[in-house]
Design an enzyme around this catalytic site. Structure first.
Site, PDB file in Angstrom:
ATOM      1  N   SER A  31       0.684  17.533  21.723  1.00 51.55           N
ATOM      2  CA  SER A  31       1.300  16.599  21.057  1.00 51.55           C
ATOM      3  C   SER A  31       2.721  17.310  21.238  1.00 51.55           C
ATOM      4  CB  SER A  31       0.773  16.293  19.622  1.00 51.55           C
ATOM      5  OG  SER A  31       1.536  15.250  18.896  1.00 51.55           O
ATOM      6  N   ASN A  32       3.817  16.660  20.106  1.00 47.74           N
ATOM      7  CA  ASN A  32       4.994  17.013  20.057  1.00 47.74           C
ATOM      8  C   ASN A  32       5.527  16.982  18.705  1.00 47.74           C
ATOM      9  OD1 ASN A  32       6.365  14.376  19.805  1.00 47.74           O
ATOM     10  ND2 ASN A  32       5.114  14.073  21.630  1.00 47.74           N
ATOM     11  N   ARG A  33       6.734  17.351  18.412  1.00 48.03           N
ATOM     12  CA  ARG A  33       7.396  17.304  16.857  1.00 48.03           C
ATOM     13  C   ARG A  33       8.096  15.850  16.506  1.00 48.03           C
ATOM     14  NH1 ARG A  33      11.654  20.711  17.975  1.00 48.03           N
ATOM     15  NH2 ARG A  33      12.388  19.888  15.932  1.00 48.03           N
TER      16      ARG A  33
END
Ligand code: PMT
Length: 214
Positions: free
Chosen positions: A21-23
């Site tokens: 995933s990512n932030r």
């Protein structure tokens, strides 16, 4: 006819307990949804996993993966007059999610990733003719990359977002963006809260949809 807005990250499963995933916090997309609702629009917000409450009056559709976001977008796109893609969609996903938790074997682990569907890039190809706004999150060559995305994906507007700093971009309350229009205009905006910038972007969307006078 509604505003369709995507927000937040996607999660691409690796095994039953892990994902890529990512932030992205979803703050930018939720601010856009709230601003469009305040401007009197019906809003469909298609969101990856976030901890944010649904903005009042907005139809929130929760998804997890890029494929789910793609399918939800294409289900609702025919009813949209404007679509704003602010989600940080994973570009790659594990080619196969392991059915059981991956166990430790050896010192390294090699993952095979495959492309996810390009949701923004598939909008025009599906026959969508409403206003199309994409984002470009870049750490280098901001304007060149934004112009490339605008042309390749048939957008009316790209919101170019320099995400190289720690105080704007992902998981922050403020953002610093440059608007890149299909007519070639480039409009840098001063750093501001995501709420304030969302109001500006929604206002510009309304202007872009006003039919030009003969
Ligand atoms: O959520 P926040 O914490 O508030 O952070 C806001 C933000 C930084 C995520 C947001 O401002 C932003 O920049 N969103 C775009 C993030 C992104 O992944 O950009 P990109 O340059 O990789 O993608 C370009 C465009 O294609 C985007 O409109 C994206 O939504 C879309 N895309 C990308 C990949 C994919 N498979 N499908 C897509 O539709």
């Amino acid at each position: 006819m509604s505003y369709l807005i995507t927000a937040g990250p996607t999660r691409e499963p690796l095994d039953p307990v892990r994902y890529l995933s990512n932030r992205s916090s979803g703050k930018m997309g939720y601010a856009l949804a709230a601003a469009a609702h305040t401007a009197g629009q019906d809003v469909i917000l298609i969101s990856g996993p976030t901890s944010l409450p649904a903005p009042g009056g907005v139809h929130l559709i929760k998804v997890t993966t890029a494929q789910e976001m793609h399918d939800a977008v294409h289900y609702h796109l025919p009813q949209a007059k404007a679509a704003i893609f602010s989600a940080a969609v994973a570009d790659y996903r594990p080619a196969a999610a392991a059915p059981q938790k991956i166990k430790k074997h050896g010192e390294t682990l090699t993952l095979t990733l495959e492309r996810t569907p390009d949701i923004l890039g598939s909008a025009r190809a599906s026959g969508y003719s409403g206003l199309l706004v994409g984002f470009a999150a870049e750490t280098e060559n901001l304007l060149a990359n934004a112009r490339g995305k605008l042309q390749r994906k048939g957008c009316d507007l790209i919101v170019a977002n320099d995400v190289s700093g720690s105080e704007t971009g992902f998981d922050t309350d403020e953002n610093e963006i440059t608007l890149v229009f299909a007519n070639g205009e480039v409009r840098p905006l001063p750093r501001a809260s995501k709420d304030a910038l969302a109001e500006i972007i929604v206002g510009i969307c309304a202007q872009l949809m006003v039919p030009s006078q003969p």
